[in-house]
Every structure is written in C-alpha cells, then in structure tokens.
Design an enzyme around this catalytic site. Sequence first.
Site, PDB file in Angstrom:
ATOM      1  N   HIS A   1       0.842  -1.205   0.000  1.00 55.91           N
ATOM      2  CA  HIS A   1       0.000   0.000   0.000  1.00 55.91           C
ATOM      3  C   HIS A   1       0.877   1.255   0.000  1.00 55.91           C
ATOM      4  O   HIS A   1       0.653   2.188  -0.778  1.00 55.91           O
ATOM      5  CB  HIS A   1      -0.901  -0.033   1.238  1.00 55.91           C
ATOM      6  CG  HIS A   1      -1.697   1.212   1.462  1.00 55.91           C
ATOM      7  ND1 HIS A   1      -3.026   1.330   1.101  1.00 55.91           N
ATOM      8  CD2 HIS A   1      -1.356   2.390   2.033  1.00 55.91           C
ATOM      9  CE1 HIS A   1      -3.458   2.529   1.436  1.00 55.91           C
ATOM     10  NE2 HIS A   1      -2.470   3.198   2.003  1.00 55.91           N
ATOM     11  N   GLU A   2       1.889   1.277   0.866  1.00 52.99           N
ATOM     12  CA  GLU A   2       2.752   2.455   0.970  1.00 52.99           C
ATOM     13  C   GLU A   2       3.624   2.621  -0.265  1.00 52.99           C
ATOM     14  O   GLU A   2       3.820   3.736  -0.750  1.00 52.99           O
ATOM     15  CB  GLU A   2       3.610   2.368   2.230  1.00 52.99           C
ATOM     16  CG  GLU A   2       2.829   2.318   3.533  1.00 52.99           C
ATOM     17  CD  GLU A   2       1.845   3.460   3.689  1.00 52.99           C
ATOM     18  OE1 GLU A   2       2.085   4.547   3.131  1.00 52.99           O
ATOM     19  OE2 GLU A   2       0.820   3.270   4.383  1.00 52.99           O
TER      20      GLU A   2
ATOM     21  N   HIS B   1       1.588   4.239  -2.882  1.00 51.11           N
ATOM     22  CA  HIS B   1       1.498   5.698  -2.704  1.00 51.11           C
ATOM     23  C   HIS B   1       2.685   6.384  -3.375  1.00 51.11           C
ATOM     24  O   HIS B   1       2.524   7.397  -4.075  1.00 51.11           O
ATOM     25  CB  HIS B   1       1.501   6.055  -1.214  1.00 51.11           C
ATOM     26  CG  HIS B   1       0.142   6.079  -0.585  1.00 51.11           C
ATOM     27  ND1 HIS B   1      -0.933   6.751  -1.133  1.00 51.11           N
ATOM     28  CD2 HIS B   1      -0.309   5.541   0.584  1.00 51.11           C
ATOM     29  CE1 HIS B   1      -1.989   6.613  -0.341  1.00 51.11           C
ATOM     30  NE2 HIS B   1      -1.642   5.878   0.704  1.00 51.11           N
TER      31      HIS B   1
ATOM     32  N   GLU C   1      -6.432   6.775  -1.385  1.00 52.06           N
ATOM     33  CA  GLU C   1      -6.345   5.612  -0.501  1.00 52.06           C
ATOM     34  C   GLU C   1      -6.918   4.367  -1.179  1.00 52.06           C
ATOM     35  O   GLU C   1      -6.371   3.269  -1.058  1.00 52.06           O
ATOM     36  CB  GLU C   1      -7.078   5.882   0.813  1.00 52.06           C
ATOM     37  CG  GLU C   1      -6.353   6.836   1.750  1.00 52.06           C
ATOM     38  CD  GLU C   1      -4.967   6.359   2.125  1.00 52.06           C
ATOM     39  OE1 GLU C   1      -4.791   5.147   2.378  1.00 52.06           O
ATOM     40  OE2 GLU C   1      -4.043   7.196   2.134  1.00 52.06           O
TER      41      GLU C   1
END
Length: 293
Positions: free
Chosen positions: A140-141, A144, A219
């Site tokens: 997920h990071e 980003h 997100e």
Amino acid sequence: MFNRIALFLATNLAVMLLAGVVMSLLGVNSSQMSGLLVMAAIFGFGGSIISLLLSKTMAKRATGAQVIVQPRNEGEQWLLATVQRQAQAAGIGMPEVAVYDAPEINAFATGANRNKALVAVSTGLLRSMSRDEAEAVLGHEVSHVANGDMVTMALLQGVLNTFVIVLARVVGGIIDSYLSGNRESRGPGFAYYLIVMALELVLGLFATMIAMWFSRRREFRADAGGASLAGRQKMIAALERLDASHRPSTLPAQVEAFGIAGGIGQGLKKLFLSHPPMQERIAALRNQPSTVS
C-alpha cells in the site's frame, strides 16, 4: 510523472479560466488581477512545496523513525527485502525503510521524489500483524510512492490555496467598495480585511473538503496497488486487522494523512477525513475484479 504534470497544468488552467471569467463579470482590472495571481501563487504554493521538499526530514524528526541502514535482525532483513521487491515491481527506486516506536498498527510513506522516498512502519504493526498482512501494508505504501501521491497532494493544495487567496481578496474588495460608496481614491477599509479573513476561513473549509476528497480517492488506489503487489486477500486481511485494532493514530498532524490507518468520523466530519472508512475500503477490494489472488 507525466500524469501528475498534466493534472497540475490542467487544474491551473481551469483556475485561471474561472478566475478570468469571474473577474470579467465583476469588472476587475486585468493588470491588478495579474499581480494578485502572482502574489497568490507565491503564497499558495510556497508553503506546500516547502513542506513537500522537507517531508522526509520532518517525518523522521516528528516520529523518531530510525532508518534501517544495516539490518540488525531477521525482521529488519525481511522488511528491506520486501520493500525492495515491491519497489522493483512498481518501477520506482528503493525507498528508505524505517521503523518508529508507536503502539498502534500504522505505516506511512512520504518524500518529494518517487525514487528517493521513505516508507516507515510502527513497532505496533510489527508486533501485531502477520507477515502476509505486513506485506500488504508495505505494498500500500509503495503504491502511494509509485502513484506520486505526495507530489500530487502538494500541487493540489497549492492550487486550492491560490484560488482561496485570489477569490477572498477580489470579493472582499468588491464588498468593501460597495460599503464605502465606490470611492476609488481611498485604500481598502477596515471592513476589507475583516471580510477577507472571513472569506478565507469559509473558502478554506471548502478547499479542505476538496483536498480530503482527493485524499480518500488516493487511498482506494493505494489499496488496489497493495493488492496488486501483495495479493488481494492479504490486503483485505490487513485492512480487517486495522479495522479491529481501534487504536487512535499517534502520528503527528503533518504525517497523519499519509498513514494507512484513518477514516473515523460521522456526519459532516466525514467530509474532512483524509481516509475513507475502513469498511468502505474493504468492500471496494472485495468488489474489485481479481487479478492477483
């Protein structure tokens, strides 16, 4: 990178066109408008760009995050290896990997350059999550970073700040001129500054709503990216673990929007949340066509 630049230029063009139409309708002098736009852009983008450039340094200091230079144990070796594998799959440079001391399950990514970013995880995450769940959080990071979300958020905030500054001063000047009987020889009255301050507060709230709406969209994209890098079931399991933890974030305000946890609020407060409610994120992943098991 091209998509972010295109978004930036398109948004600025829209702001300039809208400002031009509004100024024409209100009869504002074009030379005055040019000076105001330059001033507003300097102040509007200045803070957000400086914050972006200093984001890694500020995040490390604010959280006490310790960058892993030489792994001290098998867990740190696993963290570095996992982020390296995911960064290669996402097509970005290897981020710095750090651990910060916090009881809650959380992680964040930041940095002005997608090839020199920072990915940090909390000690609470390392204690409470399985390797599969932690892998999904790291994905997920990394997503980003690969999506350029930090840069896009900074540019968007700069555009919104500029628009707020311009519109508040133009409308304030018109109202002040009306209250003073359209006497052009005198400078702005005391009412002008009060009106501008009030308008900046009100318009700032709407600008925050727009920025937070975009933050919630990113997100969902990062969740999808984490599912692609680590597996959809792993990403769902990670979000379910976060949903069940019920620990408030201890991340400082300047970093909190980039943490994976968030999205607690009801009613109008939901409009100002940087993260969607966890159940909405889980549902979005479950409804997404599966490409990675």
